[in-house]
Motif scaffolding. Sequence first.
Motif, PDB file in Angstrom:
ATOM      1  N   PRO A 165       0.781  -1.219   0.076  1.00 27.23           N
ATOM      2  CA  PRO A 165       0.119   0.042   0.208  1.00 27.23           C
ATOM      3  C   PRO A 165       0.938   1.236   0.051  1.00 27.23           C
ATOM      4  O   PRO A 165       2.027   1.222   0.283  1.00 27.23           O
ATOM      5  N   ASN A 166       0.444   2.369  -0.368  1.00 29.59           N
ATOM      6  CA  ASN A 166       1.155   3.552  -0.282  1.00 29.59           C
ATOM      7  C   ASN A 166       1.073   4.118   0.907  1.00 29.59           C
ATOM      8  O   ASN A 166      -0.344   3.976   1.690  1.00 29.59           O
ATOM      9  N   LEU A 167       1.991   4.785   1.650  1.00 29.86           N
ATOM     10  CA  LEU A 167       1.823   5.468   2.738  1.00 29.86           C
ATOM     11  C   LEU A 167       2.199   7.014   2.780  1.00 29.86           C
ATOM     12  O   LEU A 167       3.478   7.291   2.900  1.00 29.86           O
ATOM     13  N   VAL A 168       1.157   7.566   2.468  1.00 32.45           N
ATOM     14  CA  VAL A 168       1.312   9.052   2.271  1.00 32.45           C
ATOM     15  C   VAL A 168       1.976   9.565   3.420  1.00 32.45           C
ATOM     16  O   VAL A 168       1.238   9.371   4.670  1.00 32.45           O
ATOM     17  N   GLY A 169       2.689  10.479   3.373  1.00 34.26           N
ATOM     18  CA  GLY A 169       3.461  11.217   4.452  1.00 34.26           C
ATOM     19  C   GLY A 169       4.442  10.499   5.116  1.00 34.26           C
ATOM     20  O   GLY A 169       5.056  11.162   6.212  1.00 34.26           O
ATOM     21  N   VAL A 170       4.800   9.320   4.687  1.00 32.00           N
ATOM     22  CA  VAL A 170       5.745   8.474   5.564  1.00 32.00           C
ATOM     23  C   VAL A 170       6.919   8.246   4.611  1.00 32.00           C
ATOM     24  O   VAL A 170       6.836   7.669   3.369  1.00 32.00           O
ATOM     25  N   GLN A 171       7.949   8.948   4.753  1.00 38.26           N
ATOM     26  CA  GLN A 171       9.192   9.007   3.760  1.00 38.26           C
ATOM     27  C   GLN A 171      10.015   7.710   4.134  1.00 38.26           C
ATOM     28  O   GLN A 171      10.156   7.204   5.210  1.00 38.26           O
ATOM     29  N   ASP A 216       7.714   9.774  -0.309  1.00 34.55           N
ATOM     30  CA  ASP A 216       6.689   8.962   0.602  1.00 34.55           C
ATOM     31  C   ASP A 216       6.372   7.493  -0.118  1.00 34.55           C
ATOM     32  O   ASP A 216       6.733   7.314  -1.284  1.00 34.55           O
ATOM     33  N   VAL A 217       6.834   6.579   0.941  1.00 39.69           N
ATOM     34  CA  VAL A 217       7.012   4.922   0.674  1.00 39.69           C
ATOM     35  C   VAL A 217       5.641   4.464  -0.630  1.00 39.69           C
ATOM     36  O   VAL A 217       4.354   4.564  -0.086  1.00 39.69           O
ATOM     37  N   ASN A 218       6.300   4.245  -1.677  1.00 41.79           N
ATOM     38  CA  ASN A 218       5.465   3.491  -2.841  1.00 41.79           C
ATOM     39  C   ASN A 218       4.611   4.761  -3.506  1.00 41.79           C
ATOM     40  O   ASN A 218       3.895   4.218  -4.591  1.00 41.79           O
TER      41      ASN A 218
END
Lengths: 407, 258
Positions: B88-94, B125-127
Amino acid sequence: MAVDSEIKKKAELAKHKKAAYGQDIDLDKFGIGRKDIGETKDLRELKEEDQKTLLNVGVVPSDEGRSGSFVLMDNSVVHEKQLGTGVEVMSLQKALKVHDWLQEYNWKAVKADADKYTARTFIEEADGYFIHALPGQKVKLPVQTCLMLKSQDVAQTVHNIIIIEEGAELEVITGCSTSKHVDEALHLGISEFYLKKNAKLTFTMIHNWAENIGVRPRTVVEMDEGAVYINNYIALKPVKTIQAYPTANMNGPNGVCVFNTVAIAHPGSEMDLGSKVMMNAPGCKAEIVSRTITTGGKMIARGLMVGAAKDVKGHLECKGLILSNKGIQIAIPELDARVPEVEMTHEAAVGKIAQDQIEYLMSRGLTEEEAVGIIVKGFLDVGIRGLPPALKEEIDATLEKVDLARM
Amino acid sequence: MLEIQDLSVEVGGREVLHDINISVMSGYTNVLFGPNGSGKSTLLMTIMGFSGYKVTKGRIIFNGEDITNKSVSERAQTGIGLMMQRPPNLVGVQLGNLVKIMSKGRVKAEDLAEDLNLTGFLTRDVNVGFSGGEIKRSELLQLAAQNPCFVMLDEPESGVDIVSIEKVGKKVHELIRGTSCAGKSGAVGKGALVITHTGQILDYVNADRGYVMCKGTVACTGNPRELLHEIRTKGYDECISCNIGKKTLVKVKEEGAN
C-alpha cells in the motif's frame, strides 16, 4: 466619525446575534479581559512557565531570529518590539494614533456586526497587533506574535491588522495559548489582513488552548493583483469549542491563496474549522487542504471555494481520520462556480486508518501502536509540508508529545 | 525452519488455498512457480499473517513454534520478512524515515539506497508514485534493513529494468546468503521462499527445491531448474494434468527434519 457611530450602532444591535456556525457561547458569562498586566521589554524576564507556553507555540522568548515580536496577555499589550527594518510592529491602538490613514483599514474587511463576537470586540475597542510590511521590502526574518489567556472567566478580545504593501514579503508566526492556571476562558480574535499588488504573506498560526477554552476567531484577507497568501493553521491540543472560517477575497487577477489546516479533536472538543476562498478575478489559483483527526471529539472540516471569474483554478481537499469509536468527523467541501471557465476540484475522505497500511508496517517488525503512530504522523505531515524547518521541528516535537498510540 | 501442514485458507469467504504442504529448511531457498491466480502470493501473505487471509485448516510452524495465530508483528519479530507484490501507499511516510525507524538507526539508509539505485527516493513517500520496478527495489531496501532470517520474495525481478536487475539480484543474494540475521531465529540460519515466473532470479540465488502451484494447491515438487524447463517447454498443463495429486514430479533428495 459619522461612519464610526453608524458602525457602533450596528454593533450594539448585533450584541446577541448568533454566529452562522458553531455552538452558541453565552458572552455574559465572561468578564472583560485584564488591561493592567505590566509591560515586559525582555520576554526572558517572564515566569519560566509563561516562557514555556510561548515556546510551545513557536514564539521565541529571546526574540532571536525574528524581525518583530508582539505579546498580548488577556487584553494587555505586554511586549511590542520592532527588530528589523522594512516592517512596523506595534499595538493596533497605538498604530491608529500614529497613522491617520490606518482608519481606512479599521473594521473594513471584517464587519463589526457580523455576529456577537465581532460586536463585542468592536464595542470593547480591542487592541491587538499591527504589522506593516513596507513597499518592496522582502523581510527575511519572521514576525512573531502571541495571544495568551491569563485569567479565569474572562473574554480576551483581540483586533489585529496586517498590511503587506506592494511587492513586499513577510512571514508571521502567531501562537495562541492558555496560561497554566486558567481553566475556563474565551478568546475572540478579529484579524484583518490586506495584501497589496504582488505582496506575499505566509501566516502560520498555532493554537494551544485548553480543555475548557472557547475560541471564536474572525479573519478576512483582502488580496490585490498577484498577491500570494499562504495560511497554515495547526491545532493539536484540546480545546472546548472552536469555530473559525477565515475568508480570503481574491480581488485582483492572478493571485494565489493556500489554506493548510492540521487539527486534532480530542475527547470533549468541538472543532468547526473551515476556509473560504472567493476567486473574484481572472487567473486566480487557490488550494484548501485540511488533514484532521478525531480521537473522540467532534470535527467539522468545511471548505468553500467560489469561482466568480474566468480562468480560475482551485482544489479543495478535506481528509479526516477517526481514531476512536466516540469521534465524529464531518467533511463539508463546497465548490461554487459562477462562470463557465473555471477549473475546480475537491476530494473528501473520512474513515479509519487502512488495515493494510498498519499490517504492512507490522510486517517490518513494528508493533501495531508504532505503525498507527507513524501513519497518523505522516497523515498530518502532509498538511504542513513547506513550513519553515525550525517551526516544523517544533510541531514535530508537539506531535511526539501527543500520545497517538493511545488512541 | 518453516513447515506448512495441510493448510487451507479463505479469502473473502471463499477457500482459495487447499491442503498445502510445504517445508523450507534453514540454509535452503525454495521456489514457487505457478500460473497467475494459482495462490502463490496468497500463500506468502498467509505466512506473514495478514488479516483477510483466514486459515481454516492446518498449521504454520516456524522454528518449531506454531505461529498460525500470531500477529503480523510477532511473526516479523521472530524473523519472517516479506517483499510484497502490491504494497500500500504510505502518504506522508518517507522511505528514509521508515528505514530509520524499523532498523532503529542500525542501518544506513543512504548506503542501501545507493546499492539499489534508489538515492533520491529516501525523501519520497513510501510507494507513492513508484513504478513497478521501483516498488520492488524499495521493498528490497526495506527488507535489507529488516534483515529477516526467513525471506519471502514475491516476484523480485518483475518490472525491474535490465540495468537494475543485477543490483537487485546481488542484493537478493546477500539477503538470502548472509550469515547473520535479525529475529529470534538468528541462531538457526536463513531460509527463503521465492515466487518467480521468469526464473531470472535463479541466476542470483541457489534454489534448492521448487513447487508448482495450481488452483490453490501444490501440484508438484522438484528440482527448480528442471521444473522451470518443463514449464517453459510444455506450459503448466503437463505438470498439473499429469501429476496433480501425485507426490512429486522429480525425485528430490531426502529432506531431514527441520
